[in-house]
Design a protein around this motif. Structure first.
Motif, PDB file in Angstrom:
ATOM      1  N   PRO A  23       8.761  -7.379  -3.324  1.00  0.00           N
ATOM      2  CA  PRO A  23       9.215  -6.509  -2.229  1.00  0.00           C
ATOM      3  C   PRO A  23       8.497  -5.160  -2.202  1.00  0.00           C
ATOM      4  CG  PRO A  23      10.844  -6.534  -3.984  1.00  0.00           C
ATOM      5  CD  PRO A  23       9.804  -7.552  -4.346  1.00  0.00           C
ATOM      6  N   ILE A  24       7.962  -4.700  -3.358  1.00  0.00           N
ATOM      7  CA  ILE A  24       7.322  -3.384  -3.393  1.00  0.00           C
ATOM      8  C   ILE A  24       5.920  -3.442  -2.787  1.00  0.00           C
ATOM      9  CG2 ILE A  24       6.413  -1.587  -4.916  1.00  0.00           C
ATOM     10  CD1 ILE A  24       8.723  -2.106  -6.799  1.00  0.00           C
ATOM     11  N   GLY A  69       6.219  -5.871   0.798  1.00  0.00           N
ATOM     12  CA  GLY A  69       7.067  -5.110   1.699  1.00  0.00           C
ATOM     13  C   GLY A  69       7.597  -5.934   2.854  1.00  0.00           C
ATOM     14  N   GLY A  70       8.522  -5.346   3.611  1.00  0.00           N
ATOM     15  CA  GLY A  70       9.082  -6.007   4.778  1.00  0.00           C
ATOM     16  C   GLY A  70      10.333  -6.784   4.429  1.00  0.00           C
ATOM     17  N   SER A  97      11.628  -9.063   0.981  1.00  0.00           N
ATOM     18  CA  SER A  97      12.878  -8.716   0.309  1.00  0.00           C
ATOM     19  C   SER A  97      13.808  -9.925   0.226  1.00  0.00           C
ATOM     20  CB  SER A  97      13.578  -7.572   1.056  1.00  0.00           C
ATOM     21  OG  SER A  97      12.765  -6.409   1.068  1.00  0.00           O
TER      22      SER A  97
END
Length: 634
Positions: free
Chosen positions: A28-29, A32-33, A37
């Motif tokens: 997720p880092i 992203g988005g 997640s």
């Protein structure tokens, strides 16, 4: 080094719990988005479910924490996923099962069927499998297995003891017949001088005419010494000792002849093998029987919940009647093939011996009598059992006639003219509520108890304390977690991304896709809970089916049933574990029998899917209700 590894192994669950989120945190880092997640949550829950590092139900609660904190869904929207209509259907089915178990109705049905089937090995195995499968259609697989296995072992023990006594009686008769020189009786000729009477320590001696006398014999250390003191001029018997044993094991201090020992070991090996086959047949039948009804196993209800969640306009395509119409014939086919396989593996193929054709049936009397005595202990059918049986039959009839498919059902005529107001869950809860309203005894006016006090009102068929103890509440959290994952995948856009990625699979024949996915699920469920397996895979399979324009049920239906076909390992299902503890089984015994049954199950399910399943659900065309472009509001 060894000490260090041992310590790490002891704390493996803690290591998995704390290290796994950190290891996959880059997803997720860096990416992203909301899609990444949601993928992070799915991967985390998958690893937790597969390793069972924490309770499955607790893992199912992670979306309530992670989805709001990661901006995927609002908390109120996530929480509503944990109480769907399919959950109410599950509650109603479980309440019926608890009532049946509480009043021993399932035991009465099982023993009655065994009295009809008889105790011949092949028919006995088929009888146990049929009874267990039928019970598993309505009560939990674990409960039906736990009830049937003690009965199985008791019947087999009685059969073994009866055969042992018959063999020993035959050996004693052979010893008497083979008296040989010095007795006045040719070897091999019947010795009419000795007749075993009803008394265990007496022998009747005939004098060759009409008169006879009975003499007591005293048991000696090495057998029974026949001490005859009457002077019978025409008969002079001088047997040394005759050993008469009364069980399957030789008595302590008694010398066992090589022939007797060989026969005993052969008999023990035979019944050990038979016991393994019977134990496996019961636990396998429980898993197979649970696939026949919508409430028979949790994965079946998960499928209904996921279909209703992902495709809200499906027109109630999965209900009790449609599921039964597809799965029951498949269950019967699997049960018969499994019976034939286990019979050939553990009983052989001697039809005359297995079915008792032309053989003496005297040896069946004691095992049959034992079953009959157990049935008599239940007494006559009580008022409570009668009420439960009536409610059970009424519930099944209402389920079948609510929306039979070939004609309008009673729910359509009375309630569902405009919308789907009444579902199978409504019917289940209606009938289950009656268990808390109907008394367990026929009400009587007045009367006094044995101590002279006025009679109290009888308790109802069920009370809440009883339900609270037996209801598997953890399943609701686990299933709800799966519904939350499915909704999160849709909301975050992960479903659309997966669909686009799986589009190249459209070039593969649908039959091959279904067969390979069924093999994958049946293998995966050996080392993971069937509930967790279906919860994890069904949303992905639905997304894949929509992406390649394939009927969603064409892949979801066989994979759901395959999730219940965990036959190879003791830890795969609770029925397997119970059988492993009862039947003197080794892991390889279960692997050898279960591997073939897994393949048989996958083949039969795909045959059913492409024959009557395709006709029932119109699986050869892509349905309009599967074109979902908007997310339904809760």
């Amino acid at each position: 080094m060894v000490v260090c590894l041992t310590g790490l192994w002891r704390y493996r669950n803690y290591l998995i719990i704390f290290l796994t989120p950190l290891l996959i945190l880059p997803l997720p880092i860096i990416v992203g988005g909301p899609e990444a997640s949601c993928g992070y949550v799915i991967i985390l829950m998958t690893l937790y479910w597969c390793t069972e590092c924490m309770p499955l139900a607790v893992t199912g609660l992670l979306p309530v924490i992670l989805f709001p904190m990661m901006g995927i869904m609002e908390s109120s929207e996530v929480c509503t996923q944990y109480m769907k209509d399919s959950n109410m259907l599950f509650v109603g089915g479980l309440l019926m099962a608890i009532a049946v178990e509480q009043w021993n109705l399932h035991k009465r049905i099982a023993l009655r069927v065994l009295l009809i089937v008889g105790v011949r090995p092949a028919l006995l195995m088929f009888g146990f499998m049929g009874i267990t499968a039928f019970l598993s259609m309505w009560i939990s697989n674990t409960a039906s297995t736990a009830m049937m296995l003690p009965i199985t072992n008791a019947v087999l023990k009685q059969l073994c003891d009866t055969e042992a006594q018959a063999e020993e009686g035959e050996m004693d008769l052979m010893a008497i017949r083979g008296a040989g020189p010095g007795t006045g009786i040719p070897k091999g000729q019947d010795n009419q001088a000795f007749d075993m009477g009803d008394k265990e320590n007496s022998i009747t001696i005939y004098d060759g005419g009409a008169t006879k006398c009975t003499k007591d014999v005293k048991p000696m250390k090495n057998g029974i010494q026949l001490a005859v003191v009457d002077s019978l001029e025409h008969l002079s018997v001088n047997y040394s000792t005759i050993h008469l044993s009364r069980g399957t094991q030789p008595e302590t201090g008694v010398e066992e002849s090589p022939e007797a020992r060989e026969r005993r070991l052969k008999r023990e090996a035979k019944y050990l093998k038979l016991g393994k086959g019977m134990s496996l047949s019961v636990c396998y039948a429980a898993s197979i029987g649970g696939t026949a009804t919508l409430t028979g196993s949790a994965p079946n209800l998960i499928l209904k919940g996921q279909v209703d969640e992902l495709f809200p306009g499906n027109g109630d395509i999965i209900n009790f009647a449609s599921w039964f119409g597809f799965s029951f014939p498949n269950m019967v086919l699997m049960l018969i093939i499994s019976w034939l396989w286990l019979q050939s593996m553990y009983l052989g193929c001697n039809m005359k011996k297995l079915f008792g054709c032309g053989t003496n049936k005297d040896g069946d009397k004691e095992p049959y009598g034992m079953i009959k005595n157990e049935y008599k202990k239940l007494g006559s059918v009580s008022f409570a059992e009668g009420c439960i049986l009536v409610l059970f039959v009424l519930l099944v009839l209402l389920w079948f006639t609510r929306e039979p498919g070939f004609m309008p059902g009673w729910a359509t005529v009375l309630f569902n003219k405009d919308r789907l107001y009444v579902t199978d869950g409504t019917v289940a809860m209606l009938m289950s509520t009656l268990f808390f309203l109907i008394p367990s005894q026929l009400p009587r006016c007045g009367g006094y108890s044995e101590n002279g006090k006025p009679l109290k009102a009888p308790p109802t068929l069920l009370n809440w304390d009883m339900v609270h103890k037996k209801m598997p509440w953890n399943i609701f959290l686990l299933v709800g977690g799966g519904f939350a994952l499915a909704r999160g995948s849709e909301t975050s856009g992960l479903s659309q991304w997966l669909g686009e990625s799986l589009a190249p699979l459209q070039s593969i024949p649908p039959v091959a896709i279904s067969f390979l996915l069924s093999l994958l699920i049946s293998t995966f469920t050996e080392c993971s809970s069937n509930v967790a397996t279906t919860t994890l895979f069904l949303p992905i399979l639905a997304i894949m089916a929509v992406a390649i324009k394939l009927h969603p049920l064409y892949v979801m239906l066989p994979c759901t049933i395959c999730a219940s076909l965990a036959f190879m390992l003791p830890v795969a299902t609770a029925p397997n574990a119970i059988a492993f503890s009862y039947g003197n089984l080794k892991v390889m015994d279960m692997v050898k029998a279960g591997f073939v049954l897994n393949i048989i199950g996958v083949i039969t399910i795909n045959i059913a899917l492409n024959t009557w399943g395709a006709a029932m659900f119109n699986l050869n065309t892509f349905p309009d209700w599967a074109n979902v472009t908007t997310i339904p509001t809760p």
